[in-house]
Design an enzyme around this catalytic site. Structure first.
Site, PDB file in Angstrom:
ATOM      1  N   ARG A  58     -21.644  23.191 -23.863  1.00  0.00           N
ATOM      2  CA  ARG A  58     -20.821  22.109 -24.441  1.00  0.00           C
ATOM      3  C   ARG A  58     -20.300  22.496 -25.820  1.00  0.00           C
ATOM      4  NH1 ARG A  58     -22.857  18.205 -27.356  1.00  0.00           N
ATOM      5  NH2 ARG A  58     -24.805  18.034 -26.178  1.00  0.00           N
ATOM      6  N   TYR A 111       2.615   9.194 -21.773  1.00  0.00           N
ATOM      7  CA  TYR A 111       1.852   9.084 -20.529  1.00  0.00           C
ATOM      8  C   TYR A 111       1.053   7.775 -20.583  1.00  0.00           C
ATOM      9  CZ  TYR A 111      -1.698  10.120 -17.027  1.00  0.00           C
ATOM     10  OH  TYR A 111      -2.544  10.057 -15.960  1.00  0.00           O
ATOM     11  N   ASP A 183       2.125  15.896 -28.125  1.00  0.00           N
ATOM     12  CA  ASP A 183       1.706  16.191 -26.752  1.00  0.00           C
ATOM     13  C   ASP A 183       2.790  17.089 -26.170  1.00  0.00           C
ATOM     14  OD1 ASP A 183       1.254  16.252 -24.017  1.00  0.00           O
ATOM     15  OD2 ASP A 183       0.390  14.241 -23.964  1.00  0.00           O
ATOM     16  N   LYS A 208      -1.073  20.749 -15.902  1.00  0.00           N
ATOM     17  CA  LYS A 208       0.356  20.832 -15.583  1.00  0.00           C
ATOM     18  C   LYS A 208       0.844  22.285 -15.679  1.00  0.00           C
ATOM     19  CE  LYS A 208      -0.303  16.527 -15.077  1.00  0.00           C
ATOM     20  NZ  LYS A 208      -1.103  15.932 -16.072  1.00  0.00           N
TER      21      LYS A 208
HETATM   22  N1  LCS Z   1      -0.323  13.912 -21.482  1.00  0.00           N
HETATM   23  C1  LCS Z   1       0.724  13.929 -20.632  1.00  0.00           C
HETATM   24  C2  LCS Z   1       2.103  14.062 -21.168  1.00  0.00           C
HETATM   25  C3  LCS Z   1       0.508  13.797 -19.262  1.00  0.00           C
HETATM   26  O1  LCS Z   1       1.563  13.825 -18.454  1.00  0.00           O
HETATM   27  C4  LCS Z   1      -0.817  13.642 -18.772  1.00  0.00           C
HETATM   28  C5  LCS Z   1      -1.093  13.468 -17.332  1.00  0.00           C
HETATM   29  C6  LCS Z   1      -1.876  13.633 -19.695  1.00  0.00           C
HETATM   30  C7  LCS Z   1      -1.592  13.781 -21.044  1.00  0.00           C
HETATM   31  C8  LCS Z   1      -3.307  13.480 -19.259  1.00  0.00           C
HETATM   32  O2  LCS Z   1      -3.758  14.671 -18.688  1.00  0.00           O
HETATM   33  P1  LCS Z   1      -4.888  14.767 -17.532  1.00  0.00           P
HETATM   34  O3  LCS Z   1      -6.098  14.084 -18.047  1.00  0.00           O
HETATM   35  O4  LCS Z   1      -4.348  14.108 -16.325  1.00  0.00           O
HETATM   36  O5  LCS Z   1      -5.077  16.244 -17.408  1.00  0.00           O
HETATM   37  N2  LCS Z   1       0.034  13.148 -16.589  1.00  0.00           N
HETATM   38  C9  LCS Z   1       0.088  12.826 -15.335  1.00  0.00           C
HETATM   39  C10 LCS Z   1       1.281  12.455 -14.700  1.00  0.00           C
HETATM   40  O6  LCS Z   1       2.374  12.300 -15.231  1.00  0.00           O
HETATM   41  N3  LCS Z   1       1.042  12.278 -13.419  1.00  0.00           N
HETATM   42  O7  LCS Z   1      -0.294  12.399 -13.123  1.00  0.00           O
HETATM   43  C11 LCS Z   1      -0.989  12.780 -14.335  1.00  0.00           C
END
Ligand code: LCS
Length: 393
Positions: A58, A111, A183, A208
């Site tokens: 961790r 998001y 972000d 992504k």
């Molecule tokens: N920031 C952005 C811009 C995102 O698009 C997402 C997830 C996150 C943070 C969070 O990341 P995660 O915990 O899912 O790795 N976006 C998603 C979307 O647009 N569709 O499904 C997940």
């Protein structure tokens, strides 16, 4: 070779690597929760920070650290911290830099859960927020209050594909001593480097573009300064949102082809955006590469290319969008984005369903908006796929 002297593509392949006892060509997976000390004094020295080494996964792990060093090199930052998910990265950034009584100004079209976490959890702990259209620099300036401590930007924003001028927004924030967080999930460091443009902190959903293969969930924070790096790492070890070594291995493998994947998918996206814009059943298309995008000029200045994310609305609104989504056969009807496969989804009922309707509309997320993440398939197949689905409306 020091990663500072490497070009971007060399960094993708080699930055963060280390030599192991056997000359492994790729970073090995150290799938262990804990590390044995040579003796009690060694353990004490590691805990005191007097000697570099590993204690407990961790806190730190060689495979995870290799990824963190690669990401820091790619974003031209001081250091990186990897997380179990993008949301673990978002929450750790909030908890690292915001305290009771503080205020955050943020892009309204972020998001959904990034906003949900702020409004449903942080507000209960005495943190305030104002969600605005950060494309409007005057509005950023006007929204700053004496207790504002963070400017949180998403550009291009999810899912409106609106852009914020990172350099100009950072200058405004820094006049007021405010930390600037970007972000960078929708761009990746291939398309945009927020730290070079003046931001203090970059965060990613590695799920992504950076991993790129829709097979793991992960997140990362990269800081410009050592001070902020230490703060984020400490908060991460308290909150416990660390990445797992196997996850880190997968991301190290996926990110090596980042440039190749984005270049290919961006070429596809440009053609698809033009196809959609010329289609009689389409009301509007938002893609930074189109001259009709209100910030096309900013995109040319701030981004290396226009990316792979398109949002659009059909003249038949939500109902027509549902027919389209139910009839595409090559693109998958799925949330997430930035992978090799094309994905289509409906933000109002899916990724942004947790944001109340009036707040969605204020942020420009209409009920008819459809989001398309363009993959690396043959563009003819993708266009034919859209064409046959649009014909069903
Ligand atoms: N920031 C952005 C811009 C995102 O698009 C997402 C997830 C996150 C943070 C969070 O990341 P995660 O915990 O899912 O790795 N976006 C998603 C979307 O647009 N569709 O499904 C997940």
């Amino acid at each position: 070779m020091d990663s500072k002297n490497m070009g971007f593509n060399t960094k993708l392949v080699h930055a963060g690597d280390f030599e192991d006892a056997f000359g492994s060509a790729v970073v090995p997976i150290y799938q262990t929760s804990t590390f044995a000390f040579k003796d009690a004094a060694h353990g004490a020295r590691l805990f005191a920070g007097e000697e570099k080494g590993y204690i407990y996964t961790r806190i730190g792990n060689p495979t995870i650290e290799a990824l963190e060093n690669k990401l820091a090199a790619l974003e031209n930052g001081f250091g990186g911290v990897a997380f179990a998910s993008g949301m673990a990265a978002v929450s750790t950034v909030y908890f690292s830099f915001l305290q009771q009584g503080d205020h955050m100004v943020s892009t309204a079209a972020v998001y959904g859960p990034s906003r949900g976490l702020m409004e449903n959890v942080l507000h209960n702990l005495g943190v305030e927020s104002t969600y605005i259209n950060t494309s409007d620099l005057d509005l950023i300036e006007k929204s700053i209050k004496p207790n504002t401590k963070m400017l949180y930007l998403e550009t291009p924003a999810n899912p409106t594909i609106s852009l914020t001028d990172i350099k100009a927004a950072s200058e405004i924030a820094h006049k007021h001593g405010i930390v600037v967080v970007v972000d960078n999930t929708f761009s990746s460091p291939y398309l945009q480097k927020p730290l070079d443009l003046g931001a203090d902190i970059v965060l990613h959903s590695l799920t992504k573009f950076i991993n790129g293969h829709a097979d793991i969930v992960g997140g990362a924070v990269i800081t410009k300064t050592e001070k902020d790096y230490k703060k984020v790492r400490k908060t991460m070890t308290y909150l416990g949102g660390n990445m797992d070594p196997h996850q880190a291995y997968m991301v190290i493998r996926g990110v090596k082809t980042l440039s190749l994947r984005i270049e290919r998918a961006t070429e596809n996206a440009k053609k698809i955006a033009e196809y959609l814009e010329n289609h009689p059943k389409v009301a509007w298309v938002k893609y930074p590469g189109l001259k009709s995008h209100p910030q096309h000029e900013l995109a040319k200045k701030q981004m290396k290319d226009f990316g792979t994310m398109i949002s659009f609305e059909l003249k038949g609104g939500h109902e027509a969008g549902v027919i389209l989504m139910n009839n595409v056969k090559v693109a998958l009807l799925a949330v997430s984005l930035g992978g090799v496969e094309s994905l289509i989804q409906h933000p109002a009922s899916m990724t942004h369903a947790g944001v109340p309707k009036e707040k969605r509309e204020e942020a420009g997320i209409s009920d008819g908006l459809v989001r398309y993440s363009v993959g690396i398939e043959d563009v003819e197949d993708l266009i034919n796929d859209l064409d046959q689905a649009l014909a069903k409306i």
